[in-house]
Write a protein that holds these residues in place. Structure first.
Motif, PDB file in Angstrom:
ATOM      1  N   HIS A 235      37.049  45.934  39.541  1.00 41.07           N
ATOM      2  CA  HIS A 235      37.695  44.687  39.964  1.00 41.07           C
ATOM      3  C   HIS A 235      37.625  43.642  38.857  1.00 41.07           C
ATOM      4  O   HIS A 235      36.593  43.033  38.614  1.00 41.07           O
ATOM      5  CB  HIS A 235      37.031  44.171  41.236  1.00 41.07           C
ATOM      6  CG  HIS A 235      36.991  45.181  42.338  1.00 41.07           C
ATOM      7  ND1 HIS A 235      38.101  45.482  43.102  1.00 41.07           N
ATOM      8  CD2 HIS A 235      35.984  45.993  42.776  1.00 41.07           C
ATOM      9  CE1 HIS A 235      37.772  46.421  43.988  1.00 41.07           C
ATOM     10  NE2 HIS A 235      36.508  46.748  43.802  1.00 41.07           N
ATOM     11  N   ILE A 236      38.751  43.471  38.176  1.00 40.34           N
ATOM     12  CA  ILE A 236      38.901  42.464  37.139  1.00 40.34           C
ATOM     13  C   ILE A 236      39.935  41.458  37.632  1.00 40.34           C
ATOM     14  O   ILE A 236      40.921  41.837  38.267  1.00 40.34           O
ATOM     15  CB  ILE A 236      39.376  43.081  35.808  1.00 40.34           C
ATOM     16  CG1 ILE A 236      38.471  44.255  35.398  1.00 40.34           C
ATOM     17  CG2 ILE A 236      39.434  42.029  34.709  1.00 40.34           C
ATOM     18  CD1 ILE A 236      37.051  43.878  35.062  1.00 40.34           C
ATOM     19  N   GLU A 237      39.731  40.188  37.347  1.00 40.57           N
ATOM     20  CA  GLU A 237      40.677  39.176  37.812  1.00 40.57           C
ATOM     21  C   GLU A 237      42.101  39.516  37.411  1.00 40.57           C
ATOM     22  O   GLU A 237      42.369  39.882  36.274  1.00 40.57           O
ATOM     23  CB  GLU A 237      40.315  37.802  37.232  1.00 40.57           C
ATOM     24  CG  GLU A 237      39.123  37.151  37.885  1.00 40.57           C
ATOM     25  CD  GLU A 237      38.937  35.731  37.416  1.00 40.57           C
ATOM     26  OE1 GLU A 237      39.835  35.189  36.722  1.00 40.57           O
ATOM     27  OE2 GLU A 237      37.891  35.146  37.733  1.00 40.57           O
ATOM     28  N   GLU A 238      43.017  39.363  38.372  1.00 43.70           N
ATOM     29  CA  GLU A 238      44.426  39.599  38.099  1.00 43.70           C
ATOM     30  C   GLU A 238      45.066  38.330  37.560  1.00 43.70           C
ATOM     31  O   GLU A 238      44.723  37.222  37.969  1.00 43.70           O
ATOM     32  CB  GLU A 238      45.135  40.048  39.373  1.00 43.70           C
ATOM     33  CG  GLU A 238      44.598  41.367  39.930  1.00 43.70           C
ATOM     34  CD  GLU A 238      45.214  41.711  41.269  1.00 43.70           C
ATOM     35  OE1 GLU A 238      46.418  41.999  41.299  1.00 43.70           O
ATOM     36  OE2 GLU A 238      44.501  41.692  42.271  1.00 43.70           O
ATOM     37  N   GLU A 239      46.024  38.522  36.638  1.00 41.36           N
ATOM     38  CA  GLU A 239      46.664  37.362  36.011  1.00 41.36           C
ATOM     39  C   GLU A 239      47.745  36.771  36.904  1.00 41.36           C
ATOM     40  O   GLU A 239      47.945  35.568  36.938  1.00 41.36           O
ATOM     41  CB  GLU A 239      47.279  37.765  34.667  1.00 41.36           C
ATOM     42  CG  GLU A 239      47.916  36.603  33.937  1.00 41.36           C
ATOM     43  CD  GLU A 239      48.428  36.985  32.565  1.00 41.36           C
ATOM     44  OE1 GLU A 239      48.512  36.096  31.708  1.00 41.36           O
ATOM     45  OE2 GLU A 239      48.744  38.161  32.352  1.00 41.36           O
ATOM     46  N   ASP A 240      48.462  37.608  37.637  1.00 46.02           N
ATOM     47  CA  ASP A 240      49.611  37.143  38.407  1.00 46.02           C
ATOM     48  C   ASP A 240      49.338  37.239  39.898  1.00 46.02           C
ATOM     49  O   ASP A 240      48.529  38.038  40.362  1.00 46.02           O
ATOM     50  CB  ASP A 240      50.857  37.970  38.063  1.00 46.02           C
ATOM     51  CG  ASP A 240      51.211  37.867  36.594  1.00 46.02           C
ATOM     52  OD1 ASP A 240      51.236  36.737  36.080  1.00 46.02           O
ATOM     53  OD2 ASP A 240      51.449  38.914  35.968  1.00 46.02           O
ATOM     54  N   SER A 241      50.062  36.433  40.667  1.00 48.56           N
ATOM     55  CA  SER A 241      49.877  36.389  42.111  1.00 48.56           C
ATOM     56  C   SER A 241      50.809  37.340  42.858  1.00 48.56           C
ATOM     57  O   SER A 241      50.901  37.278  44.071  1.00 48.56           O
ATOM     58  CB  SER A 241      50.126  34.954  42.617  1.00 48.56           C
ATOM     59  OG  SER A 241      51.446  34.525  42.304  1.00 48.56           O
ATOM     60  N   VAL A 242      51.463  38.267  42.131  1.00 39.79           N
ATOM     61  CA  VAL A 242      52.455  39.138  42.772  1.00 39.79           C
ATOM     62  C   VAL A 242      51.853  40.017  43.854  1.00 39.79           C
ATOM     63  O   VAL A 242      52.536  40.424  44.780  1.00 39.79           O
ATOM     64  CB  VAL A 242      53.161  40.032  41.722  1.00 39.79           C
ATOM     65  CG1 VAL A 242      54.044  39.195  40.827  1.00 39.79           C
ATOM     66  CG2 VAL A 242      52.146  40.815  40.899  1.00 39.79           C
ATOM     67  N   SER A 243      50.565  40.321  43.767  1.00 37.82           N
ATOM     68  CA  SER A 243      49.950  41.239  44.727  1.00 37.82           C
ATOM     69  C   SER A 243      49.239  40.538  45.874  1.00 37.82           C
ATOM     70  O   SER A 243      48.688  41.194  46.743  1.00 37.82           O
ATOM     71  CB  SER A 243      48.941  42.145  43.999  1.00 37.82           C
ATOM     72  OG  SER A 243      47.906  41.362  43.427  1.00 37.82           O
ATOM     73  N   LEU A 244      49.262  39.219  45.899  1.00 32.05           N
ATOM     74  CA  LEU A 244      48.488  38.497  46.903  1.00 32.05           C
ATOM     75  C   LEU A 244      48.979  38.764  48.323  1.00 32.05           C
ATOM     76  O   LEU A 244      48.188  38.829  49.260  1.00 32.05           O
ATOM     77  CB  LEU A 244      48.517  36.991  46.627  1.00 32.05           C
ATOM     78  CG  LEU A 244      47.816  36.519  45.349  1.00 32.05           C
ATOM     79  CD1 LEU A 244      47.809  35.006  45.298  1.00 32.05           C
ATOM     80  CD2 LEU A 244      46.403  37.063  45.260  1.00 32.05           C
ATOM     81  N   GLU A 245      50.286  38.910  48.487  1.00 30.83           N
ATOM     82  CA  GLU A 245      50.820  39.129  49.826  1.00 30.83           C
ATOM     83  C   GLU A 245      50.352  40.460  50.404  1.00 30.83           C
ATOM     84  O   GLU A 245      50.373  40.659  51.622  1.00 30.83           O
ATOM     85  CB  GLU A 245      52.355  39.071  49.801  1.00 30.83           C
ATOM     86  CG  GLU A 245      52.875  37.674  49.472  1.00 30.83           C
ATOM     87  CD  GLU A 245      54.386  37.598  49.538  1.00 30.83           C
ATOM     88  OE1 GLU A 245      54.974  38.298  50.387  1.00 30.83           O
ATOM     89  OE2 GLU A 245      54.980  36.852  48.759  1.00 30.83           O
ATOM     90  N   ASN A 246      49.933  41.386  49.546  1.00 31.00           N
ATOM     91  CA  ASN A 246      49.414  42.662  50.038  1.00 31.00           C
ATOM     92  C   ASN A 246      47.987  42.529  50.562  1.00 31.00           C
ATOM     93  O   ASN A 246      47.496  43.402  51.257  1.00 31.00           O
ATOM     94  CB  ASN A 246      49.448  43.704  48.922  1.00 31.00           C
ATOM     95  CG  ASN A 246      50.862  43.998  48.457  1.00 31.00           C
ATOM     96  OD1 ASN A 246      51.792  43.968  49.252  1.00 31.00           O
ATOM     97  ND2 ASN A 246      51.021  44.264  47.173  1.00 31.00           N
ATOM     98  N   LYS A 247      47.314  41.428  50.189  1.00 32.20           N
ATOM     99  CA  LYS A 247      45.953  41.178  50.665  1.00 32.20           C
ATOM    100  C   LYS A 247      46.044  40.333  51.923  1.00 32.20           C
ATOM    101  O   LYS A 247      45.724  39.152  51.947  1.00 32.20           O
ATOM    102  CB  LYS A 247      45.134  40.469  49.585  1.00 32.20           C
ATOM    103  CG  LYS A 247      45.028  41.262  48.281  1.00 32.20           C
ATOM    104  CD  LYS A 247      44.351  40.461  47.202  1.00 32.20           C
ATOM    105  CE  LYS A 247      44.296  41.234  45.892  1.00 32.20           C
ATOM    106  NZ  LYS A 247      43.684  40.461  44.789  1.00 32.20           N
ATOM    107  N   SER A 248      46.533  40.951  52.982  1.00 39.04           N
ATOM    108  CA  SER A 248      46.835  40.183  54.178  1.00 39.04           C
ATOM    109  C   SER A 248      46.252  40.828  55.420  1.00 39.04           C
ATOM    110  O   SER A 248      45.812  41.979  55.400  1.00 39.04           O
ATOM    111  CB  SER A 248      48.354  40.035  54.342  1.00 39.04           C
ATOM    112  OG  SER A 248      48.945  41.309  54.463  1.00 39.04           O
ATOM    113  N   SER A 249      46.231  40.053  56.481  1.00 41.31           N
ATOM    114  CA  SER A 249      45.793  40.408  57.835  1.00 41.31           C
ATOM    115  C   SER A 249      44.292  40.314  58.014  1.00 41.31           C
ATOM    116  O   SER A 249      43.515  40.654  57.123  1.00 41.31           O
ATOM    117  CB  SER A 249      46.266  41.804  58.252  1.00 41.31           C
ATOM    118  OG  SER A 249      45.492  42.811  57.660  1.00 41.31           O
ATOM    119  N   SER A 250      43.923  39.813  59.176  1.00 40.04           N
ATOM    120  CA  SER A 250      42.518  39.647  59.519  1.00 40.04           C
ATOM    121  C   SER A 250      41.940  40.985  59.962  1.00 40.04           C
ATOM    122  O   SER A 250      42.642  41.980  60.094  1.00 40.04           O
ATOM    123  CB  SER A 250      42.366  38.608  60.633  1.00 40.04           C
ATOM    124  OG  SER A 250      43.122  38.974  61.767  1.00 40.04           O
ATOM    125  N   SER A 251      40.624  40.988  60.197  1.00 35.86           N
ATOM    126  CA  SER A 251      39.942  42.236  60.530  1.00 35.86           C
ATOM    127  C   SER A 251      38.975  41.998  61.675  1.00 35.86           C
ATOM    128  O   SER A 251      38.474  40.884  61.878  1.00 35.86           O
ATOM    129  CB  SER A 251      39.192  42.760  59.301  1.00 35.86           C
ATOM    130  OG  SER A 251      38.357  43.837  59.635  1.00 35.86           O
TER     131      SER A 251
END
Length: 488
Positions: A235-251
């Motif tokens: 896990h290295i910091e990502e430069e762009d926010s393009v993947s943020l929407e995939n980190k969705s939904s509660s648990s």
């Protein structure tokens, strides 16, 4: 250590892994006793970082500097473009904003020659102090319509005579066409600068790609120096926010559900990386009203255009959902632009962010903000609430927020920051505030979780840099790599 040639990683396109690979080689070179430093002539990103001197660079180069074990500096990213909307960007030169330009003005104007000179000067200053410089390209190396005005890719590679490797993402498909086409479209001098190819994100048994490697080598005339595996456990910091929407939904797994509001112009989403990896937390990015109201913690992030984003969340119902979450006792915090949104009002008398001169805030905190043309960029140390531990972070913002009392943080320079309404509601201008254990443990207090699961983010990041370096070492012909870099 002997002086090495500079090395550069360029790509067949965007999001092929240039930043991650660059970071990994920065750590390898440090491990091997060299003193590397990262460099990217021009970066376009809403993720930025404040240097120790109080200037601004792209966050990716700050991460790469961390992998090198050195402080970041503006020479590592002399030109930073921060999009203000779909057509314009703020231009940051050597750490300070010099104006806003449309894409047409920036790419067709006559300022690229001057910017290239600034980039070369920055590189030369770094090259005098570090060994070697690890350069990163941007997007594709073969954008023919922009090539004459490019200051980031092959023009920089040939200027500084960097050993250049082309990275291709095999997971996207079309790896043969993208590698062959990218090199075929270069002129002869640029082709000679390319010393090898790195295939990234290979799934399965890499032995099965031996024939593919030979085909690429025959097509391009360049050696494939390595095939990097597709990994999910580094896990290295990502430069762009393009993947943020995939980190969705509660648990419903028993962890604390933490919702970060998905703003159209979100900035510095790396503020929440620590929550993404904390074993006590389920982090997700959302603008879904039901998810916001059901979350345990709601965070409003920073924004490159706070007024426009505030106006947007008022229109789509997200603002009302945040207010309802606050009223039913959920924890609600804001950082930078999110802090500004939580106040009573934001005014922009000089039209810096657009044509809305004033807008009412969410009304959660009794503060008022005025947008100014002066940009504050500085690292800071501070005491959070009444805790004795010294914390660190950085400020990057345009605007002044008036809070007459109940400040959240006491800075070491005597200033006060933020506003503390109560244990469930506060705001701060400080980016990286959550990277401090005392802050994160305070935020996660009051929930039914295992207190022994505390998380040390600094140690975690160091482990990730080393894991990345090990994967690259095991996948790349390191003997050939150092042979290429040798000046003998």
């Amino acid at each position: 250590m002997k002086k090495l040639k500079s090395v550069m990683f360029v790509g067949t396109g965007s999001d092929v892994g240039k930043s991650i690979v660059n970071t990994g080689f920065c750590r390898i070179l440090k491990q091997d006793g060299y003193s590397p430093a990262p460099f990217k002539a021009q970066n376009m990103s809403l993720n930025s970082y404040a240097t120790p001197e109080g200037f601004e660079i792209g966050r990716a180069q700050a991460v790469q500097a961390e992998a090198c074990g050195i402080d970041c500096h503006t020479d590592m990213n002399p030109v930073l473009l921060k999009p203000t909307n779909d057509k314009s960007s703020q231009v940051v030169l050597n750490g300070k904003p010099v104006g806003t330009q449309s894409a047409v003005e920036y790419f067709t104007g006559n300022n690229k020659k001057a910017l290239f000179e600034e980039a070369k000067n920055a590189f030369n200053r770094l090259n005098e102090k570090y060994n070697p410089i690890v350069l990163e390209g941007a997007g594709s190396i073969s954008e023919l319509n922009l090539k004459s005005r490019d200051i980031t890719n092959m023009r920089m590679a040939t200027e500084v005579d960097a050993v250049t490797y082309l990275i291709a993402d095999i997971d996207k498909g079309g790896v043969f066409a993208s590698t062959y086409g990218s090199i075929a479209l270069l002129d002869e001098k640029e082709k000679d600068q390319i010393k090898g190819i790195l295939i990234n994100k290979f799934r399965g048994d890499i032995k099965l790609f031996e024939e593919g490697k030979k085909i690429i080598e025959d097509l391009t005339g360049k050696p494939v120096i390595g095939v990097l595996p597709y990994f999910r456990d580094i896990h290295i910091e990502e430069e762009d926010s393009v993947s943020l929407e995939n980190k969705s939904s509660s648990s419903l797994d028993g962890n604390i559900n933490c919702a970060v509001i998905l703003l159209p112009r979100m900035a510095n989403f790396t503020d929440f990386n620590v929550l993404e990896h904390d074993p006590r937390v389920n982090l997700f990015y959302t603008n879904n009203i039901k998810e916001i109201e059901s979350a345990d913690i709601v965070i409003i992030p920073g924004s490159k255009n706070t007024i426009s984003d505030l106006n947007e969340i008022k229109k789509n119902g997200v603002a009302q959902a945040i207010i309802r979450a606050h009223k039913i006792g959920k924890k609600v915090i804001g950082i930078c632009g999110g802090y500004q949104m939580m106040g009573q009002s934001i005014s922009d008398p000089d039209g810096i962010e657009g044509n809305i001169s004033e807008i009412s805030g969410l009304g959660l905190l009794p503060v008022k903000t005025t947008i100014t043309d002066e940009k504050l960029t500085e690292q800071c140390t501070f005491k959070f609430k009444n805790h004795k531990d010294e914390c660190s972070g950085y400020e990057i913002h345009m605007g002044q927020t008036v809070a007459n009392e109940n400040s959240l943080n006491s800075l070491s320079n005597g200033k006060q920051d933020g506003y503390l309404l109560n244990e469930n509601c506060w705001g701060s201008y400080i980016h990286g505030i959550l990277d401090n254990s005392v802050v994160i443990n305070d935020l996660l207090s009051g929930f039914d979780i295992d207190a022994d699961r505390n998380f040390n983010y600094s140690e975690f990041k160091e482990e990730q840099y080393d894991k990345l370096a090990n994967v690259i070492r095991n996948s790349v012909d390191m003997e050939l790599f150092y042979k290429h870099l040798s000046r003998e």
